[in-house]
Write an enzyme that holds these catalytic residues in place. Sequence first.
Site, PDB file in Angstrom:
ATOM      1  N   CYS A   1       0.737  -1.291   0.061  1.00  0.00           N
ATOM      2  CA  CYS A   1      -0.049  -0.224   0.267  1.00  0.00           C
ATOM      3  C   CYS A   1       0.657   0.607  -0.243  1.00  0.00           C
ATOM      4  O   CYS A   1       2.052   1.250   0.317  1.00  0.00           O
ATOM      5  CB  CYS A   1      -1.217   0.172   1.103  1.00  0.00           C
ATOM      6  SG  CYS A   1      -1.971  -1.357   1.135  1.00  0.00           S
TER       7      CYS A   1
ATOM      8  N   ARG B   1       3.939  -0.564  -5.868  1.00  0.00           N
ATOM      9  CA  ARG B   1       3.807  -1.580  -4.332  1.00  0.00           C
ATOM     10  C   ARG B   1       1.572  -1.895  -4.331  1.00  0.00           C
ATOM     11  O   ARG B   1       1.964  -2.935  -3.383  1.00  0.00           O
ATOM     12  CB  ARG B   1       3.619  -0.772  -3.363  1.00  0.00           C
ATOM     13  CG  ARG B   1       5.000   0.139  -2.856  1.00  0.00           C
ATOM     14  CD  ARG B   1       4.681   1.922  -2.692  1.00  0.00           C
ATOM     15  NE  ARG B   1       4.390   1.383  -1.624  1.00  0.00           N
ATOM     16  CZ  ARG B   1       5.508   1.560  -0.526  1.00  0.00           C
ATOM     17  NH1 ARG B   1       6.105   1.977  -0.804  1.00  0.00           N
ATOM     18  NH2 ARG B   1       4.997   1.589   0.372  1.00  0.00           N
TER      19      ARG B   1
ATOM     20  N   TRP C   1      -2.748  -2.251  -1.976  1.00  0.00           N
ATOM     21  CA  TRP C   1      -2.863  -3.962  -2.010  1.00  0.00           C
ATOM     22  C   TRP C   1      -3.645  -4.941  -1.008  1.00  0.00           C
ATOM     23  O   TRP C   1      -3.520  -5.174  -0.432  1.00  0.00           O
ATOM     24  CB  TRP C   1      -1.318  -4.031  -1.837  1.00  0.00           C
ATOM     25  CG  TRP C   1      -0.407  -5.398  -1.601  1.00  0.00           C
ATOM     26  CD1 TRP C   1      -1.030  -6.401  -1.197  1.00  0.00           C
ATOM     27  CD2 TRP C   1      -0.773  -6.119  -3.270  1.00  0.00           C
ATOM     28  NE1 TRP C   1      -0.414  -7.682  -1.466  1.00  0.00           N
ATOM     29  CE2 TRP C   1      -0.758  -7.519  -2.879  1.00  0.00           C
ATOM     30  CE3 TRP C   1      -0.843  -6.145  -4.053  1.00  0.00           C
ATOM     31  CZ2 TRP C   1      -0.261  -8.675  -3.905  1.00  0.00           C
ATOM     32  CZ3 TRP C   1       0.167  -6.932  -5.570  1.00  0.00           C
ATOM     33  CH2 TRP C   1       0.115  -8.651  -4.946  1.00  0.00           C
TER      34      TRP C   1
ATOM     35  N   ASN D   1      -2.578   2.073   6.198  1.00  0.00           N
ATOM     36  CA  ASN D   1      -1.766   0.926   6.113  1.00  0.00           C
ATOM     37  C   ASN D   1      -2.107  -0.738   6.946  1.00  0.00           C
ATOM     38  O   ASN D   1      -1.217   0.035   7.786  1.00  0.00           O
ATOM     39  CB  ASN D   1      -0.525   1.546   4.879  1.00  0.00           C
ATOM     40  CG  ASN D   1       0.766   0.230   4.889  1.00  0.00           C
ATOM     41  OD1 ASN D   1       0.337  -0.835   4.880  1.00  0.00           O
ATOM     42  ND2 ASN D   1       1.897   0.585   4.192  1.00  0.00           N
ATOM     43  N   GLY D   2      -1.677  -1.910   6.357  1.00  0.00           N
ATOM     44  CA  GLY D   2      -1.868  -2.124   8.017  1.00  0.00           C
ATOM     45  C   GLY D   2      -2.999  -2.717   7.773  1.00  0.00           C
ATOM     46  O   GLY D   2      -3.822  -3.217   7.466  1.00  0.00           O
TER      47      GLY D   2
ATOM     48  N   GLU E   1      15.230 -26.362  -4.864  1.00  0.00           N
ATOM     49  CA  GLU E   1      14.616 -24.344  -4.948  1.00  0.00           C
ATOM     50  C   GLU E   1      15.948 -23.738  -5.430  1.00  0.00           C
ATOM     51  O   GLU E   1      15.608 -22.742  -5.819  1.00  0.00           O
ATOM     52  CB  GLU E   1      14.096 -23.740  -3.444  1.00  0.00           C
ATOM     53  CG  GLU E   1      13.227 -22.545  -3.032  1.00  0.00           C
ATOM     54  CD  GLU E   1      12.418 -21.849  -4.874  1.00  0.00           C
ATOM     55  OE1 GLU E   1      11.490 -22.858  -5.182  1.00  0.00           O
ATOM     56  OE2 GLU E   1      12.720 -21.012  -4.982  1.00  0.00           O
TER      57      GLU E   1
ATOM     58  N   LYS F   1      15.818 -21.413  -8.325  1.00  0.00           N
ATOM     59  CA  LYS F   1      16.730 -19.813  -8.122  1.00  0.00           C
ATOM     60  C   LYS F   1      18.456 -19.647  -8.981  1.00  0.00           C
ATOM     61  O   LYS F   1      18.103 -18.983  -9.881  1.00  0.00           O
ATOM     62  CB  LYS F   1      16.869 -19.860  -6.607  1.00  0.00           C
ATOM     63  CG  LYS F   1      15.871 -19.356  -6.223  1.00  0.00           C
ATOM     64  CD  LYS F   1      15.151 -17.586  -6.810  1.00  0.00           C
ATOM     65  CE  LYS F   1      13.659 -18.248  -6.296  1.00  0.00           C
ATOM     66  NZ  LYS F   1      12.557 -19.202  -6.549  1.00  0.00           N
TER      67      LYS F   1
ATOM     68  N   GLU G   1      16.971 -20.237 -12.894  1.00  0.00           N
ATOM     69  CA  GLU G   1      16.863 -18.957 -13.843  1.00  0.00           C
ATOM     70  C   GLU G   1      16.929 -17.723 -13.364  1.00  0.00           C
ATOM     71  O   GLU G   1      16.776 -16.487 -14.156  1.00  0.00           O
ATOM     72  CB  GLU G   1      14.994 -18.838 -12.892  1.00  0.00           C
ATOM     73  CG  GLU G   1      14.973 -18.787 -11.279  1.00  0.00           C
ATOM     74  CD  GLU G   1      13.225 -18.370 -11.003  1.00  0.00           C
ATOM     75  OE1 GLU G   1      12.845 -17.952 -11.497  1.00  0.00           O
ATOM     76  OE2 GLU G   1      13.382 -18.865  -9.788  1.00  0.00           O
TER      77      GLU G   1
ATOM     78  N   HIS H   1      22.544 -43.855  -7.124  1.00  0.00           N
ATOM     79  CA  HIS H   1      21.655 -44.583  -7.990  1.00  0.00           C
ATOM     80  C   HIS H   1      21.767 -43.474  -9.454  1.00  0.00           C
ATOM     81  O   HIS H   1      21.353 -43.652 -10.218  1.00  0.00           O
ATOM     82  CB  HIS H   1      20.343 -44.125  -7.613  1.00  0.00           C
ATOM     83  CG  HIS H   1      20.042 -45.367  -6.130  1.00  0.00           C
ATOM     84  ND1 HIS H   1      20.459 -46.686  -5.946  1.00  0.00           N
ATOM     85  CD2 HIS H   1      19.639 -44.905  -5.170  1.00  0.00           C
ATOM     86  CE1 HIS H   1      20.354 -47.180  -4.774  1.00  0.00           C
ATOM     87  NE2 HIS H   1      20.056 -45.793  -4.649  1.00  0.00           N
TER      88      HIS H   1
ATOM     89  N   LYS I   1       6.836 -13.155 -14.884  1.00  0.00           N
ATOM     90  CA  LYS I   1       6.194 -13.222 -13.505  1.00  0.00           C
ATOM     91  C   LYS I   1       4.759 -14.427 -12.721  1.00  0.00           C
ATOM     92  O   LYS I   1       4.452 -14.798 -12.092  1.00  0.00           O
ATOM     93  CB  LYS I   1       5.872 -11.905 -12.516  1.00  0.00           C
ATOM     94  CG  LYS I   1       5.700 -11.968 -11.550  1.00  0.00           C
ATOM     95  CD  LYS I   1       7.253 -12.060 -10.309  1.00  0.00           C
ATOM     96  CE  LYS I   1       6.538 -12.518  -8.698  1.00  0.00           C
ATOM     97  NZ  LYS I   1       7.193 -13.381  -7.591  1.00  0.00           N
TER      98      LYS I   1
HETATM   99  C1  AGP Z   1       9.709 -18.659  -8.822  1.00  0.00           C
HETATM  100  O1  AGP Z   1      11.075 -18.758  -8.857  1.00  0.00           O
HETATM  101  C2  AGP Z   1       8.934 -18.798  -9.912  1.00  0.00           C
HETATM  102  N1  AGP Z   1       8.886 -17.333 -10.455  1.00  0.00           N
HETATM  103  C3  AGP Z   1       8.231 -19.166 -11.083  1.00  0.00           C
HETATM  104  O2  AGP Z   1       8.377 -20.597 -11.090  1.00  0.00           O
HETATM  105  C4  AGP Z   1       6.717 -19.124 -10.432  1.00  0.00           C
HETATM  106  O3  AGP Z   1       6.739 -20.258  -8.628  1.00  0.00           O
HETATM  107  C5  AGP Z   1       5.881 -20.287 -10.748  1.00  0.00           C
HETATM  108  O4  AGP Z   1       5.469 -19.601 -11.856  1.00  0.00           O
HETATM  109  C6  AGP Z   1       4.239 -20.132  -9.939  1.00  0.00           C
HETATM  110  O5  AGP Z   1       3.720 -19.257  -9.836  1.00  0.00           O
HETATM  111  P1  AGP Z   1       2.385 -18.504  -8.656  1.00  0.00           P
HETATM  112  O6  AGP Z   1       2.914 -18.981  -7.794  1.00  0.00           O
HETATM  113  O7  AGP Z   1       1.985 -16.876  -9.431  1.00  0.00           O
HETATM  114  O8  AGP Z   1       1.046 -19.603  -9.472  1.00  0.00           O
END
Ligand code: AGP
Length: 631
Positions: free
Chosen positions: A13, A38, A89, A115-116, A500, A504, A507, A523, A626
């Site tokens: 926000c 934001r 937000w 905000n909060g 994970e 990271k 990507e 294995h 995103k």
């Molecule tokens: C992770 O860093 C990526 N941005 C991507 O794997 C993301 O987690 C995935 O596309 C799922 O997105 P969501 O959580 O918006 O569904």
Amino acid sequence: MAGCRLVRVGRVCGIVGYVGHRQALDVVLGGLRRMEYRGYDSAGVAVLDGRGELTVERKAGRLANLEAELELAGPGRFTGTAGMGHTRWATHGAPVDRNSHPHSDAKGRVAVVHNGIIENFAGLRAELEAAGVELTSDTDTETTAHLIARAYDAGPTAGDLPASVRAVCRRLEGAFTLVVTHADQPGLIVAARRSSPLVVGVGQGETFVASDVAAFIEHTRDAVELGQDQVVVITRDGYTVTDFAGEPAQAKPFRVNWDLSAAEKGGHEYFMLKEIEEQPEALANTLRGHFTDGRVILDEQRLSDQDLRDVDKVFVVACGSAYHSGLVAKYAIEHWTRLPVEVELASEFRYRDPVLDRDTLVVAVSQSGETADTLEAVRHAREQKARVLAVCNTNGAQIPRESDAVLYTHAGPEIGVASTKAFLAQIAANYLVGLAVAQARGTKYSDEVAREFAELEAMPAAVHRVLSTVEQVRALGRDMASSKAVLFLGRHVGFPVALEGALKLKELAYMHAEGFAAGELKHGPIALIESGLPVVVVMPSPKGRAVLHAKLVSNISEIQARGARTIVIAEEGDETVRPFADELVEVPAVPTLLQPLVSTVPLQVLAAEIARTRGYDVDKPRNLAKSVTVE
Ligand code: AGP
């Protein structure tokens, strides 16, 4: 419920207030534009025209929707040199006009932006309704507008806006930034803060308040940061600060030396780096308000305890990091509920023709709430009569809208494409689901649920401690930037952390990286080990599952013997593993099931630093979006 959930570092926000010599509307809209990243579920403004009129306009959707409304209203309607604005937000309370800020009292003499979250707002709301006040929104913010108006209209603070605001602040629980205007007081604005940021901008014949310096940095770089439980009154000539009791208080002047772009990123080079720093607050805000009267409660649950008792199987469906958050949570949910938990990639889920029925709980985890694969998985699950609970970071998104129930994470907007604070918040939210099911099924006594929740509540501080030691990891990242590949190993909850960490690195640094269950090395994957190959190992606590610790130590000695460069993430004080670590990154000791919340952070920092060193855009990695709204 709440207008918008706070984040201590104030990246949720946008709020801006102005008293000065310019047209307030222009200054306020300019500030909101710089803070729109934001929060963009709604926006609104209030302007004092100096002749006793307070004019308010607010609109759901992006700031452009509000600007279109203002255009329609015509140039003369919002004249005045004092005003304020808000971009929301949304977390609780759908992002619709009536829930947009500013909120006003019945007579339209007071306007408040917030905000909060005000945790005791339900009682305050009931008090107002009992007094005959009609509330028109679902937010907690609106209650403050009515309370301030009533305190100003009659009683010991009548006619004194700062005193009325202070009197109301003393009654509020939770965390909040409030900015308040009254039609009777055109020359001043009052603002208050508790555990949510508020800064004052000090100009020449003009003064600002805002949740972030980005709102006024083009006008002045002289700022003042307010402290806990403080109230500031701004006029065109300056500001005065008191505590909630009205006693004079000291606030901290500072000079903003960031440029505008850096201000939006909190002084960081990239949003992702800021968002890594925001993880303690993202966790705290996700947990806040979910344990009352000795019980875990979910948001907008719409699933009764009986529904949860009927559950005989749990599926978690998600993509990417959200999928990894499900893999982490599987260990805890199975342990707590004694139910089988399957974690499935959303893109695979419906094509495998899963066995689902009314007693299956499908948990759909998604930061954006718009991921097409996950949305289609939700639709398939509901066609099969399964109950769907969404874990989502975006209020009102498609996935929660199509689910039976929703539990919102409160990480705030995550701008960086690579998920960081949302991932940690998803783990915490998944754990809340597990505790709620265990509580309903009675597989955890209430004191055990309370203990697990208390351990979760200690995690923001643990993550804070990790963040204070990551310079070592940044140096390691710069040193690894020319690596061709990196492997990640883990066992138990450390295995999804390894996945994970590899994601990271892929990507962000476009580097080949792969996560393995350490027990799988022999294995096949051990054939990959060669001299100098960096291998990141996520260690369990030596005090937790000792057998896992011992097995992982022997895995590390196997790969070190074959020339691997071992980078070990281990609990501080773990001397057993030290001889096998070419690089040792220590994290705080936390309970086994909560280790992913601390061990993931160094991996995020490592990947970001390698990408930075390679000269890549950490916020916008190539080929990625995103939110993946296509299958
Ligand atoms: C992770 O860093 C990526 N941005 C991507 O794997 C993301 O987690 C995935 O596309 C799922 O997105 P969501 O959580 O918006 O569904």
